[in-house]
Design a protein around this motif. Structure first.
Motif, PDB file in Angstrom:
ATOM      1  N   UNK A 246       0.835  -1.200   0.000  1.00 55.64           N
ATOM      2  CA  UNK A 246       0.000   0.000   0.000  1.00 55.64           C
ATOM      3  C   UNK A 246       0.871   1.252   0.000  1.00 55.64           C
ATOM      4  N   UNK A 247       1.920   1.246   0.831  1.00 58.26           N
ATOM      5  CA  UNK A 247       2.804   2.417   0.880  1.00 58.26           C
ATOM      6  C   UNK A 247       3.584   2.592  -0.424  1.00 58.26           C
ATOM      7  N   UNK A 248       3.913   1.502  -1.085  1.00 57.04           N
ATOM      8  CA  UNK A 248       4.562   1.611  -2.388  1.00 57.04           C
ATOM      9  C   UNK A 248       3.626   2.297  -3.386  1.00 57.04           C
ATOM     10  N   UNK A 249       2.385   1.832  -3.431  1.00 57.98           N
ATOM     11  CA  UNK A 249       1.405   2.453  -4.335  1.00 57.98           C
ATOM     12  C   UNK A 249       1.188   3.915  -3.964  1.00 57.98           C
ATOM     13  N   UNK A 250       1.112   4.192  -2.665  1.00 60.16           N
ATOM     14  CA  UNK A 250       0.968   5.576  -2.209  1.00 60.16           C
ATOM     15  C   UNK A 250       2.128   6.440  -2.699  1.00 60.16           C
ATOM     16  N   UNK A 277       1.990   2.942 -15.677  1.00 59.92           N
ATOM     17  CA  UNK A 277       1.906   1.508 -15.977  1.00 59.92           C
ATOM     18  C   UNK A 277       1.869   0.699 -14.684  1.00 59.92           C
ATOM     19  N   UNK A 278       2.708   1.055 -13.725  1.00 54.14           N
ATOM     20  CA  UNK A 278       2.734   0.348 -12.441  1.00 54.14           C
ATOM     21  C   UNK A 278       1.394   0.471 -11.730  1.00 54.14           C
ATOM     22  N   UNK A 279       0.857   1.682 -11.664  1.00 55.75           N
ATOM     23  CA  UNK A 279      -0.393   1.894 -10.947  1.00 55.75           C
ATOM     24  C   UNK A 279      -1.555   1.164 -11.626  1.00 55.75           C
ATOM     25  N   UNK A 280      -1.573   1.179 -12.939  1.00 52.94           N
ATOM     26  CA  UNK A 280      -2.645   0.471 -13.646  1.00 52.94           C
ATOM     27  C   UNK A 280      -2.571  -1.029 -13.406  1.00 52.94           C
ATOM     28  N   UNK A 281      -1.359  -1.567 -13.256  1.00 49.48           N
ATOM     29  CA  UNK A 281      -1.214  -2.980 -12.912  1.00 49.48           C
ATOM     30  C   UNK A 281      -1.785  -3.276 -11.535  1.00 49.48           C
ATOM     31  N   UNK A 282      -1.815  -2.250 -10.680  1.00 50.19           N
ATOM     32  CA  UNK A 282      -2.317  -2.403  -9.322  1.00 50.19           C
ATOM     33  C   UNK A 282      -3.738  -1.855  -9.165  1.00 50.19           C
ATOM     34  N   UNK A 283      -4.451  -1.772 -10.259  1.00 50.03           N
ATOM     35  CA  UNK A 283      -5.810  -1.216 -10.273  1.00 50.03           C
ATOM     36  C   UNK A 283      -6.719  -1.924  -9.260  1.00 50.03           C
ATOM     37  N   UNK A 284      -6.779  -3.232  -9.319  1.00 48.23           N
ATOM     38  CA  UNK A 284      -7.649  -3.994  -8.418  1.00 48.23           C
ATOM     39  C   UNK A 284      -7.192  -3.870  -6.973  1.00 48.23           C
ATOM     40  N   UNK A 285      -5.884  -3.917  -6.757  1.00 51.00           N
ATOM     41  CA  UNK A 285      -5.345  -3.791  -5.394  1.00 51.00           C
ATOM     42  C   UNK A 285      -5.770  -2.471  -4.774  1.00 51.00           C
TER      43      UNK A 285
END
Length: 326
Positions: A246-250, A277-285
């Motif tokens: 979560x903190x990585x995405x943040x 690209x990274x954030x879109x890969x984590x869309x569901x997360x």
């Protein structure tokens, strides 16, 4: 030998320094030394530090060439004689009983680290008072709470540490997210942590701090710090995997927000595409994550549709922040 060494890095803060220093010298807990580290200040801050040392025997001064916040903290750690360490930023100030509360909590619980809460100070506005909570936990519990960032944060400043924690820990010189970079190093040296959310550390939000929302390549340090933390969590602490990611995405969101409100070089634009690209890969997360707000999830959906819509939301939010901080 003093019980507590309080380390204050000082750089170009003559407007704020006196309030900071006086709040420390007027502490109800008296057995401390105050180490002012003049990090090559171009204004009168260095002279002011020397004057404080002349007026109060508890104050000592280190003058050094400008090396940044980490270098200044490290210099203070090297000189510290106390059994416990504390850090205060020179443009902030603290409640008169902050160190008494930290010391009392730490000794009562026989803990290695104690924390208090932040009181956010904005010019011309009444601070928001939050509900008090008191938690005693182990390293894993403290890491989870700290990564969540609500009851405690990664900041170095609102804490009291056993000095032994810093026997092998130093802040990374040249890195702008130094607190994130060392938080696991610090917590791994603890067995018991006391978290008291009483708002004793007064964090002053400068009027011009909004300028920090412009992107520079150094902002990528934030992503690196949290990705490094996640790598260690994956190896050693399975209970922290979700909050670490979560903190990585943040961190990716934070850097992207700055990019959306800044002129970008060709290299920056390439980096921006990689972040998207990274954030879109984590869309569901992100959408299923309890820690992200509804507005952040809406922004995630906008990003998935097209970065242009995300940019519109980001600029709208940036204007709202500017208006709130006026």
């Amino acid at each position: 030998m003093p019980e507590i060494s309080i380390i204050v890095p000082v750089y170009n803060v003559e407007k704020y320094l006196d309030k900071c220093v006086q709040s420390i010298l007027n502490q109800t807990f008296k057995d401390f030394e105050l180490i002012l580290v003049d990090d090559g200040s171009p204004d009168n801050s260095g002279v002011m530090c020397d004057q404080y040392a002349e007026q109060d025997a508890r104050v000592s001064v280190i003058h050094q060439e400008n090396g940044g916040l980490s270098a200044a903290r490290n210099a203070g750690i090297e000189k510290a004689k106390g059994r416990y360490l504390g850090f205060v930023d020179s443009d902030d100030y603290i409640a008169e009983d902050m160190y008494e509360l930290l010391y009392t909590n730490l000794k009562r619980e026989d803990a290695d680290l104690a924390t208090v809460g932040f009181l956010d100070i904005y010019a011309g506005k009444e601070p928001v008072i939050k509900e008090k909570k008191y938690i005693v936990t182990d390293m894993i519990g403290a890491a989870k709470i700290t990564f969540e960032g609500k009851l405690s944060t990664i900041s170095a400043t609102n804490k009291l540490y056993k000095k032994e924690i810093f026997d092998y820990v130093r802040y990374p010189v040249g890195m702008i997210t130094e607190d994130a970079a060392v938080i696991l190093d610090v917590l791994e040296q603890t067995k018991k942590v006391v978290i008291d959310t009483s708002q004793k550390y007064c964090y002053y939000h400068r009027e011009n701090s909004i300028s920090s929302n412009h992107f520079t390549r150094k902002d990528l340090d934030m992503i690196k710090a949290w990705e490094d933390n996640e790598a260690r969590v994956l190896e050693k602490y399975p209970d922290l995997v979700c909050i670490a990611h979560t903190r990585v995405c943040w961190a990716y969101f934070t850097v992207l927000d700055k990019m959306m409100n800044s002129p970008l070089t060709t290299e920056d634009q390439k980096t921006q595409k990689e972040i998207i690209k990274f954030l879109c890969k984590n869309f569901t997360f992100v959408l299923k994550n309890q820690y992200f707000t509804k507005s952040r999830k809406l922004a995630m959906i906008a990003l998935r549709i097209h970065p242009y819509f995300y940019k519109l939301l980001s600029r709208l939010e940036n204007r709202m922040i500017r208006k709130i901080n006026k």
